[in-house]
Write an enzyme that holds these catalytic residues in place. Structure first.
Site, PDB file in Angstrom:
ATOM      1  N   GLY A 168       0.842  -1.199   0.000  1.00  0.00           N
ATOM      2  CA  GLY A 168       0.000   0.000   0.000  1.00  0.00           C
ATOM      3  C   GLY A 168       0.873   1.243   0.000  1.00  0.00           C
ATOM      4  O   GLY A 168       1.834   1.328   0.760  1.00  0.00           O
ATOM      5  N   VAL A 216       1.659   2.879   6.354  1.00  0.00           N
ATOM      6  CA  VAL A 216       0.763   3.695   7.166  1.00  0.00           C
ATOM      7  C   VAL A 216       0.327   2.945   8.417  1.00  0.00           C
ATOM      8  O   VAL A 216      -0.047   3.559   9.410  1.00  0.00           O
ATOM      9  CB  VAL A 216      -0.486   4.165   6.372  1.00  0.00           C
ATOM     10  CG1 VAL A 216      -0.077   5.069   5.213  1.00  0.00           C
ATOM     11  CG2 VAL A 216      -1.328   2.999   5.882  1.00  0.00           C
ATOM     12  N   ASP A 217       0.392   1.624   8.355  1.00  0.00           N
ATOM     13  CA  ASP A 217      -0.061   0.837   9.509  1.00  0.00           C
ATOM     14  C   ASP A 217       0.869   0.964  10.718  1.00  0.00           C
ATOM     15  O   ASP A 217       0.500   0.595  11.828  1.00  0.00           O
ATOM     16  CB  ASP A 217      -0.204  -0.637   9.123  1.00  0.00           C
ATOM     17  CG  ASP A 217      -1.390  -0.880   8.210  1.00  0.00           C
ATOM     18  OD1 ASP A 217      -2.185   0.059   8.003  1.00  0.00           O
ATOM     19  OD2 ASP A 217      -1.530  -2.008   7.702  1.00  0.00           O
ATOM     20  N   GLY A 223      -5.700   0.242   9.088  1.00  0.00           N
ATOM     21  CA  GLY A 223      -4.930  -0.457  10.129  1.00  0.00           C
ATOM     22  C   GLY A 223      -5.512  -1.829  10.307  1.00  0.00           C
ATOM     23  O   GLY A 223      -6.447  -2.022  11.073  1.00  0.00           O
ATOM     24  N   GLU A 276     -10.491  -0.259  10.842  1.00  0.00           N
ATOM     25  CA  GLU A 276     -11.049  -1.267   9.939  1.00  0.00           C
ATOM     26  C   GLU A 276     -10.809  -2.685  10.465  1.00  0.00           C
ATOM     27  O   GLU A 276     -11.499  -3.619  10.107  1.00  0.00           O
ATOM     28  CB  GLU A 276     -10.414  -1.134   8.543  1.00  0.00           C
ATOM     29  CG  GLU A 276      -8.911  -1.408   8.532  1.00  0.00           C
ATOM     30  CD  GLU A 276      -8.265  -1.351   7.153  1.00  0.00           C
ATOM     31  OE1 GLU A 276      -8.965  -1.135   6.155  1.00  0.00           O
ATOM     32  OE2 GLU A 276      -7.037  -1.519   7.096  1.00  0.00           O
TER      33      GLU A 276
HETATM   34  O1  F6P Z   1      -0.619  -0.911   3.413  1.00  0.00           O
HETATM   35  C1  F6P Z   1      -1.469  -0.974   4.489  1.00  0.00           C
HETATM   36  C2  F6P Z   1      -2.881  -0.667   4.119  1.00  0.00           C
HETATM   37  O2  F6P Z   1      -3.005   0.691   3.867  1.00  0.00           O
HETATM   38  C3  F6P Z   1      -3.872  -1.171   5.160  1.00  0.00           C
HETATM   39  O3  F6P Z   1      -4.059  -0.372   6.244  1.00  0.00           O
HETATM   40  C4  F6P Z   1      -5.097  -1.408   4.343  1.00  0.00           C
HETATM   41  O4  F6P Z   1      -5.917  -2.378   4.931  1.00  0.00           O
HETATM   42  C5  F6P Z   1      -4.519  -1.918   3.080  1.00  0.00           C
HETATM   43  O5  F6P Z   1      -3.264  -1.331   2.942  1.00  0.00           O
HETATM   44  C6  F6P Z   1      -5.323  -1.659   1.859  1.00  0.00           C
HETATM   45  O6  F6P Z   1      -4.658  -2.231   0.791  1.00  0.00           O
HETATM   46  P1  F6P Z   1      -5.089  -2.161  -0.713  1.00  0.00           P
HETATM   47  O7  F6P Z   1      -4.824  -0.769  -1.177  1.00  0.00           O
HETATM   48  O8  F6P Z   1      -4.217  -3.156  -1.417  1.00  0.00           O
HETATM   49  O9  F6P Z   1      -6.531  -2.536  -0.753  1.00  0.00           O
END
Ligand code: F6P
Length: 431
Positions: free
Chosen positions: A24, A154-155, A202, A258
C-alpha cells in the site's frame, strides 16, 4: 558482507541498482524514492544506472524497468512533495526459494542481464520479507546482490523502528479530520446528527485509530470512543458509552479501525476478498457501527470512510514524516555502498521532547513478518481511548507541516516520464 562494486582490472566497476515500491502506498513513499535517487546520484563510483520496477517487483520479473536516469533533478525533487507511488506499486508475494524457484531464477536472469548489484525495496512488513528473500538469492544462486529494505507503511507496524514513514502523515490527517468533524457534529447535535463515525485503516494494528485520539485536547473531548483491533469489540459496553456520551455531551464521535474484531476474532466488516498475501480486504466497518448505533439507540448519524483519502493526503503531511521518509531512502543507499546487506534503516528515538531521532541499520531477518501492535499501556483501561503515554509517543510524529506548492488552487504534484529500459532478454515471464 557483500562488498560494494566489483573489481575489474584493479578498478571498482560500478553496478546498477534496482528500486521498487511495494504494498500500500503512502503520502510520503515518493519522498523515500527521492532520498534513494538523489543519494544514488552522489555515488557514481559505486552505482551506475538506477532502474525502478514498474509496479514494484513485477517490473523486475517482467523486465519492465524504468530508466530513472531519464528523470530530471526537478522531477526527483518534486517527488518529495508528491503522494502515492510514482513508479507504481504491487502486492505480490514471492514464495520461498523451494516453493517457487522459477520466480527467483527469473529475477536473477533479469538482474544479470542489467548488471543489477543493488536492490532497494520500499515497503512494509510483507515487503521486508520479500527483500530478505531476494537478499538470500545471492548466496543460494551465486549472484552477488546487496539488498536493503526501505521502510514504509501507514499501519506503523514494523518492529525495531520508532515509527514507519507514511504513518505520521496519516496520523495527522486522521487527527485533523476528527477534530474538524467533531466541531461539525457538535454544532448539529441539538436537533439533528448526534453520531459521527470515522473509519480508518490499520488491518491488525490500531496505530491510526489511536492517532484519532490526538484530536482531543483534554479528557471528555471528541473522539469519545476509539475502537482498536487490539481490543475485542464489546457491544454492550460500546452502546453504554455512546449513550452516556450523547446524554452528557449531546453527541458522540467514534473513530473505528477497519481491523476491529469480535471476541471470536471475526472482523466487524470484511469485504470477502483477499490480497496476494492472504490478507482479508477490509472496509465498511464505519457504516456497520453507525447502523448498530441507530438500531439500538435510534440516534441520527453520519459516517465517513477515510480510506485512500487518508493515505494520499500529502497536502496535510507531517513535516517529521516527510523528513524521516527521505532520510530512510538516503540511508538505504549509504548502507548499500558501504556493503551492508540484508538490512533496513530504522528510526531510533533519541529523545521525546524535543523529538530527536537518528537512523540505524537493523537486520531484515528481525523485521520481516513481525507486526508491532499498539501496546496495552497505550490504551485506556476501558479500551476506548489513548493514554498519556500513547499521546507522548504520537505527538512528535505529526509535528510540523510541509505543504506542497499550489498552482491554480491545487497541489502541484509531479509525474515521472517513466521511460522504459530497453529489454535485453528474449524470454518473457507471466505473473
Ligand atoms: O498498506 C497498508 C494498508 O493501507 C492497510 O491499512 C489497508 O488495509 C490496506 O493497505 C489496503 O490495501 P489495498 O490498497 O491493497 O486494498
Amino acid at each position: 558482507m557483500t562488498k560494494p562494486g566489483r573489481k575489474s582490472g584493479g578498478n571498482t566497476k560500478p553496478r546498477n541498482a534496482f528500486y521498487a515500491q511495494s504494498g500500500g502506498v503512502t503520502a510520503v513513499i515518493n519522498a523515500s524514492a527521492a532520498g534513494v535517487i538523489e543519494t544514488a546520484r552522489k555515488y557514481p563510483r559505486h552505482i551506475g544506472k538506477l532502474y525502478a520496477g514498474r509496479h514494484g517487483i513485477i517490473g523486475a520479473l517482467t523486465e519492465d524497468l524504468i530508466d530513472v536516469g531519464q528523470e530530471s533533478n526537478a522531477t526527483i525533487r518534486g517527488l518529495r512533495h508528491t503522494p502515492a507511488g510514482a513508479f507504481g506499486s504491487a502486492r505480490f508475494k514471492l514464495k520461498g526459494l523451494e516453493q517457487n524457484r522459477a520466480e527467483y531464477e527469473r529475477l536473477i536472469e533479469v538482474f544479470k542481464a542489467h548488471d543489477i548489484g543493488y536492490f532497494f525495496y520500499n515497503g512494509g512488513n510483507d515487503s521486508m520479507d520479500t527483500a530478505l528473500k531476494v537478499s538470500q538469492i545471492g548466496e543460494a544462486m551465486g549472484y552477488p546482490i546487496t539488498c536493503v529494505g526501505v521502510p514504509k507503511t501507514v499501519d506503523n507496524d514494523l518492529p525495531l523502528t520508532d515509527c514507519c514513514p507514511g504513518f505520521g502523515s496519516v496520523a495527522k490527517y486522521v487527527a485533523v479530520s476528527t477534530r474538524e468533524a467533531a466541531l461539525d457534529v457538535a454544532s448539529m447535535a441539538r436537533t439533528s446528527t448526534k453520531i459521527f463515525v470515522l473509519e480508518v485503516m490499520g488491518r491488525h494494528a490500531g496505530w491510526i485509530a489511536a492517532a484519532g485520539g490526538l484530536a482531543a485536547r483534554k479528557s471528555g473531548e471528541a473522539p469519545q470512543i476509539i475502537l482498536f483491533p487490539e481490543i475485542a469489540f464489546d457491544k454492550a459496553a460500546f452502546m453504554a458509552r455512546v449513550k452516556a456520551s450523547v446524554e452528557t455531551q449531546g453527541y458522540c464521535v467514534i473513530v473505528v479501525s477497519e481491523g476491529t474484531r469480535y471476541p471470536d476474532g471475526k472482523f466487524l466488516a470484511e469485504a470477502g476478498t483477499r490480497d496476494a498475501f492472504g490478507h482479508a480486504q477490509l472496509g465498511g466497518v464505519g457504516p456497520v457501527v453507525a447502523n448498530m448505533v441507530r438500531e439500538e439507540l435510534g440516534y441520527k448519524y453520519h459516517w465517513a470512510v477515510a480510506d485512500y483519502l487518508q493515505r494520499s493526503a500529502r497536502h496535510i503531511a507531517s513535516k517529521v514524516d516527510v523528513e524521516q521518509a527521505y532520510a530512510v531512502g538516503k540511508a538505504a543507499v549509504e548502507y548499500a555502498v558501504q556493503g551492508r546487506n540484508a538490512v533496513m534503516p530504522a528510526i531510533i528515538r533519541k529523545s521525546a521532547r524535543p523529538y530527536r531521532w537518528k537512523i540505524e541499520p537493523v537486520p531484515l531477518s528481525a523485521v520481516a513478518n513481525v507486526e508491532k501492535t499498539v501496546p496495552r499501556n497505550f490504551i485506556t483501561a476501558d479500551g476506548f481511548g489513548i493514554t498519556a503515554a500513547c499521546r507522548r509517543y504520537l505527538e512528535p510524529l505529526i509535528a510540523g507541516e510541509d505543504y506542497p506548492p499550489y498552482v491554480d488552487g491545487l497541489p502541484d504534484y509531479v509525474r515521472i516520464k517513466g521511460k522504459p529500459v530497453r529489454r535485453k532478454l528474449k524470454s518473457t515471464f507471466k505473473v
